[in-house]
Enzyme design. Structure first.
Site, PDB file in Angstrom:
ATOM      1  N   HIS A 108      -7.595  -2.905   8.627  1.00  0.00           N
ATOM      2  CA  HIS A 108      -8.820  -3.758   8.073  1.00  0.00           C
ATOM      3  C   HIS A 108      -9.942  -3.967   9.210  1.00  0.00           C
ATOM      4  CE1 HIS A 108      -6.492  -5.451   4.532  1.00  0.00           C
ATOM      5  NE2 HIS A 108      -6.499  -4.067   4.474  1.00  0.00           N
ATOM      6  N   HIS A 160     -12.693  -2.604   2.057  1.00  0.00           N
ATOM      7  CA  HIS A 160     -11.396  -2.371   2.480  1.00  0.00           C
ATOM      8  C   HIS A 160     -10.938  -2.141   3.941  1.00  0.00           C
ATOM      9  CE1 HIS A 160      -7.044  -1.764   0.478  1.00  0.00           C
ATOM     10  NE2 HIS A 160      -6.997  -2.193   1.828  1.00  0.00           N
ATOM     11  N   HIS A 218      -3.153   2.331   8.400  1.00  0.00           N
ATOM     12  CA  HIS A 218      -4.339   1.887   7.784  1.00  0.00           C
ATOM     13  C   HIS A 218      -4.658   0.743   8.105  1.00  0.00           C
ATOM     14  CE1 HIS A 218      -6.194  -0.198   4.222  1.00  0.00           C
ATOM     15  NE2 HIS A 218      -5.474  -1.076   4.130  1.00  0.00           N
ATOM     16  N   GLU A 227       0.777  -1.194  -0.124  1.00  0.00           N
ATOM     17  CA  GLU A 227      -0.140  -0.196   0.089  1.00  0.00           C
ATOM     18  C   GLU A 227       0.744   1.127   0.077  1.00  0.00           C
ATOM     19  OE1 GLU A 227      -2.805   0.039  -0.696  1.00  0.00           O
ATOM     20  OE2 GLU A 227      -4.065  -1.523   0.039  1.00  0.00           O
ATOM     21  N   TYR A 283     -20.430  13.016  18.142  1.00  0.00           N
ATOM     22  CA  TYR A 283     -19.632  14.394  17.598  1.00  0.00           C
ATOM     23  C   TYR A 283     -18.267  14.128  17.267  1.00  0.00           C
ATOM     24  CZ  TYR A 283     -18.432  14.093  22.622  1.00  0.00           C
ATOM     25  OH  TYR A 283     -17.887  14.037  23.982  1.00  0.00           O
ATOM     26  N   TYR A 326      -9.314  22.309  22.887  1.00  0.00           N
ATOM     27  CA  TYR A 326      -9.390  21.316  23.770  1.00  0.00           C
ATOM     28  C   TYR A 326      -7.939  20.571  23.854  1.00  0.00           C
ATOM     29  CZ  TYR A 326     -10.542  16.729  25.730  1.00  0.00           C
ATOM     30  OH  TYR A 326     -10.579  15.540  26.506  1.00  0.00           O
TER      31      TYR A 326
END
Length: 225
Positions: free
Chosen positions: A109, A169, A107, A89, A128, A224
């Site tokens: 799955h 994916h 990344h 990837e 939120y 925050y």
């Protein structure tokens, strides 16, 4: 062979930074497995150190990675560190680095997020904390893993966001460091699980936030922490 040695020399003065970054990358990759976000070697992690991108290698279980397995490429994808094959990837990760100020990409799955990616075009505003990812999380159209097409789809879904879903994916998030990128992945998976849980109750429909409500939270999050 000599070209690879030359590139390694270019990064010699970053040795300490590279070592620390690789250790953090491996720890993050192992965390994705421990927290159930990936199975086996199904996800990948990267971190940027200057013009060098360290990436998890392809097909190697994270618990087997050692300090000597450091794997790095330049921003054009040429391997400049290590002998293990970089993640398949890689185009996805490099696309993010070339178009954002991110220094880390995760990344996975993750099962709930992947399930949601097959159902909707955008994760419904069920919580939120979508504001922490820049707004409603989009689903990038499906494309074969490792392809330039997938990278292009992901970039469009990430426009104005720090995370997206990849259809059939998984997830993709980025941040200014590995901890932030990972936290965004975990938050995205949690929101997907929340929506799936709420929407599975017979005869009831989850209430969703309005765009104005999300905007209000976005303003609060700016101050925050």
């Amino acid at each position: 062979m000599s070209e690879q040695r030359d590139h390694r020399t270019d990064h010699g003065d970053q040795g300490g930074d590279v070592t620390a970054a690789w250790e953090a990358l491996v720890a993050t990759a192992r965390r994705t497995v421990a927290d159930g976000l990936v199975v086996g070697t199904s996800g990948n992690v990267s971190v940027r150190v200057g013009d060098l991108v360290l990436v998890t290698p392809s097909g190697v279980p994270y618990d087997r990675l050692t300090p000597g397995d450091v794997t790095g490429v330049d921003l054009d994808g040429r391997q400049v560190l290590g002998t293990l094959v970089p993640t398949s990837e890689l185009p996805l990760h490099l696309a993010v680095y070339k178009t954002t100020d991110a220094t880390a990409v995760v990344h996975t799955h993750a099962v709930h997020a992947t399930a949601v990616s097959t159902l909707v075009e955008e994760l419904p505003l069920v919580h939120y904390m979508a504001a922490a990812l820049g707004g409603p999380v989009r689903v990038a159209p499906y494309a074969t893993y490792g392809s330039a097409e997938l990278a292009a789809h992901a970039l469009r879904a990430l426009d104005g966001r720090t995370g997206c879903l990849l259809r059939n994916h998984g997830t993709l998030t980025h941040g200014t460091g590995l901890d932030q990128a990972y936290d965004r992945t975990a938050q995205l998976e949690w929101m997907c699980r929340l929506w799936l849980t709420a929407s599975s109750v017979p005869h009831l429909t989850p209430t969703l936030l309005t765009p104005d409500q999300l905007t209000e939270v976005t303003e609060k999050l700016r101050n925050y922490g």
